[in-house]
Design a protein around this motif. Sequence first.
Motif, short mmCIF file in Angstrom:
data_model
loop_
_atom_site.label_atom_id
_atom_site.label_comp_id
_atom_site.label_asym_id
_atom_site.label_seq_id
_atom_site.Cartn_x
_atom_site.Cartn_y
_atom_site.Cartn_z
N MET A 1 9.28 3.00 18.34
CA MET A 1 8.17 2.02 18.44
C MET A 1 6.86 2.77 18.63
SD MET A 1 7.68 -1.03 21.24
CE MET A 1 6.19 -2.00 21.25
N THR A 2 5.86 2.42 17.83
CA THR A 2 4.56 3.09 17.90
C THR A 2 3.64 2.35 18.85
OG1 THR A 2 4.81 3.78 15.61
CG2 THR A 2 2.60 3.91 16.55
N ILE A 3 3.11 3.08 19.81
CA ILE A 3 2.17 2.49 20.75
C ILE A 3 0.76 2.69 20.20
CG2 ILE A 3 1.26 2.56 23.10
CD1 ILE A 3 3.97 3.60 24.00
N THR A 4 0.02 1.62 20.02
CA THR A 4 -1.32 1.72 19.46
C THR A 4 -2.36 1.28 20.48
OG1 THR A 4 -1.23 -0.53 18.62
CG2 THR A 4 -0.42 1.21 17.17
N THR A 5 -3.50 1.83 20.37
CA THR A 5 -4.63 1.45 21.21
C THR A 5 -5.84 1.25 20.34
OG1 THR A 5 -5.26 3.76 21.57
CG2 THR A 5 -3.76 2.79 23.17
N VAL A 6 -6.82 0.52 20.86
CA VAL A 6 -8.04 0.28 20.09
C VAL A 6 -8.79 1.57 19.80
CG1 VAL A 6 -10.31 -0.83 20.17
CG2 VAL A 6 -8.28 -2.09 20.88
N ASN B 1 -7.70 4.48 19.10
CA ASN B 1 -7.09 5.15 17.96
C ASN B 1 -7.55 4.53 16.65
OD1 ASN B 1 -5.67 6.90 19.59
ND2 ASN B 1 -3.83 5.63 19.65
N ARG B 2 -7.58 3.22 16.60
CA ARG B 2 -8.02 2.55 15.39
C ARG B 2 -9.51 2.80 15.13
NH1 ARG B 2 -5.94 -3.58 15.53
NH2 ARG B 2 -7.12 -3.57 17.46
N VAL B 3 -10.30 2.82 16.19
CA VAL B 3 -11.72 3.10 16.03
C VAL B 3 -11.93 4.50 15.46
CG1 VAL B 3 -13.88 3.48 17.29
CG2 VAL B 3 -12.44 1.51 17.85
N LYS B 4 -11.17 5.47 15.97
CA LYS B 4 -11.29 6.85 15.46
C LYS B 4 -10.89 6.92 13.98
CE LYS B 4 -9.92 11.62 16.43
NZ LYS B 4 -9.69 11.93 15.02
N ILE B 5 -9.84 6.21 13.63
CA ILE B 5 -9.40 6.20 12.23
C ILE B 5 -10.49 5.61 11.34
CG2 ILE B 5 -7.76 5.17 10.61
CD1 ILE B 5 -5.66 5.34 12.88
N LEU B 6 -11.08 4.49 11.78
CA LEU B 6 -12.12 3.85 10.99
C LEU B 6 -13.35 4.73 10.85
CD1 LEU B 6 -11.92 0.14 12.21
CD2 LEU B 6 -11.28 1.05 9.98
N LYS B 7 -13.71 5.40 11.95
CA LYS B 7 -14.87 6.30 11.87
C LYS B 7 -14.60 7.42 10.87
CE LYS B 7 -16.76 5.53 16.50
NZ LYS B 7 -17.04 6.13 17.83
N ASP B 8 -13.40 7.95 10.90
CA ASP B 8 -13.05 9.01 9.95
C ASP B 8 -13.08 8.49 8.51
OD1 ASP B 8 -12.72 10.76 12.04
OD2 ASP B 8 -10.55 10.52 12.15
N ARG C 1 -14.03 -1.67 21.87
CA ARG C 1 -13.58 -2.65 20.90
C ARG C 1 -13.34 -1.97 19.56
NH1 ARG C 1 -17.93 -5.88 23.35
NH2 ARG C 1 -17.08 -7.81 24.25
N LEU C 2 -12.64 -2.70 18.69
CA LEU C 2 -12.42 -2.18 17.33
C LEU C 2 -13.75 -2.01 16.61
CD1 LEU C 2 -10.53 -1.45 14.96
CD2 LEU C 2 -10.51 -3.89 14.38
N PHE C 3 -14.61 -3.04 16.70
CA PHE C 3 -15.92 -2.97 16.07
C PHE C 3 -16.95 -2.46 17.08
CE2 PHE C 3 -13.80 -6.08 13.28
CZ PHE C 3 -14.08 -5.50 12.05
N ASN D 1 -2.57 1.83 5.81
CA ASN D 1 -1.65 2.95 5.59
C ASN D 1 -1.49 3.83 6.83
OD1 ASN D 1 0.13 4.32 3.88
ND2 ASN D 1 -1.42 5.87 3.37
N GLU D 2 -2.01 3.36 7.96
CA GLU D 2 -1.93 4.14 9.20
C GLU D 2 -0.89 3.51 10.12
OE1 GLU D 2 -3.63 6.88 9.45
OE2 GLU D 2 -4.86 6.57 7.64
N SER D 3 -0.41 4.30 11.05
CA SER D 3 0.62 3.82 11.99
C SER D 3 -0.03 3.11 13.17
CB SER D 3 1.46 5.00 12.48
OG SER D 3 2.11 5.63 11.40
N VAL D 4 -0.82 2.10 12.84
CA VAL D 4 -1.50 1.32 13.88
C VAL D 4 -1.38 -0.15 13.55
CG1 VAL D 4 -3.16 3.12 14.48
CG2 VAL D 4 -3.70 1.50 12.65
N GLU D 5 -1.66 -0.97 14.52
CA GLU D 5 -1.62 -2.41 14.32
C GLU D 5 -2.78 -2.84 13.43
OE1 GLU D 5 -1.95 -6.54 16.94
OE2 GLU D 5 -1.84 -4.57 17.93
#
Length: 460
Positions: free
Chosen positions: A1-6, A8-15, A48-50, A83-87
Amino acid sequence: MTITTVPNRVKILKDKFTKSLGLPFQELLPESEIQKIIDELQIKYRCRLFDPIVTLWAFLSQVLDVDKSCHNAVSRVTAYLANESVEVPSTDTSAYCQARTRLPEKLLKQLFGKVAQSLEEKVTTEYLWCGRNVRVIDGSTVSMPDTVENQKAYPQPTNQKPGCGFPLAKIGVIFSLATGAAVALCIDILNTHDIKLARNLYQFLHPLDILLGDRAFCAYADLVAIKKLDCDAVFRKHQSRTTTMRQGKIVGDCDKLVTWYKPKICPKGLSLDEWVALPPTIIVREIFYYIIIPGFRTQRVSLITTLLDTTTYSSLKLVELYGQRWKVELDLRHLKTTLGMDILRCKTPSMVRKEIYAYLLAYNLLRSLMWLAGTTYGVPPLRLSLQGTRHHLNNFIPQLLATSSTKVEQIYRTLLKVIVHKAIPERPGRSEPRVRKRRPKSYPLMKQPRHEFRRQMQTA
């Protein structure tokens, strides 16, 4: 089970955004510069995500796209995370719209000014006019949704019935003649005169700048104000002033020095103290010439300028310079028609202003891409197509995202190379009739509010 946090998603989006939109503009708008302005403005935000940076990049991608809906912007963000292992976030636009609302207007305003300044610093002597920067000024209008808030801040034209028109805002913009970039902006209500907008924009001029404009800006007080800034002006003579060669000192063919006198009555746009402080006289240069190109409605033109040195600034050079004033009309057309700023989408005055700044920021970033492509491959940047540049950028973004980090630079260089393929030919004296071939639909014009139409349909 992959544990996701906001985060992580923010970093992915910035990249992702840095790799897609950020890469072409990395010199003018890096993430570090955005974060620096956020810190200077002391902008506080929760995790936050945004966050402000993700929201800004999403906002820019939204105005650069043909489909400018918030749903399309959120869908793009969702696709970046697919395509990322995040929610995967919700496709509901509420979070993104609230994030745009929280985005301070000052942030967009400062980023717009920073990008314009950074691009101007790249201009070398070969792109200047007689060794000086030329700024072109003009005004225009933009439409927005018909909401109560927008109508209150930017009322519709008075000749339209309530509920049958759209709120309109008047904008004054100064463009750089060398780069085509917008360097200053002023927003006001519709019935604001162009000269009032101009007086709010003089603060953005730098010493030795030359301000180029049409007859609306040619006023005694404004010539004095521009000279006090150690700048000069080239305007077309206002129609209220008579044109004659009998007065003044002739310094060349259809070229003379004239003494203008302070207005005897305080003009409407000036305070009494400002009028009293004006000098009693100023010396200006007046140049007459004729336009004989078929299709041009003006036959005789009279220019007024504070450039009195006839050796450095010959009458022929000044006539050619004023001929380039038309470029400001093309720049405004790029903003309003090519990018779609003519009809805004936001429903509150504060968001309308943010949207305008977002458009000008995106426009300047495209100009920076054109400048880099042109100077890299030896093509005049102003001869490149802004629409073609936007097409290439939007089409190359998926490739920049899909490729490995080792090939990103290669694809980026290819992007610059294909941009210079879309060069616009020189078309001096080109004129086109202002007519429409495609007939509009035969629906009547709205002459009463929509809810009254519905009521009539229900009772019919």
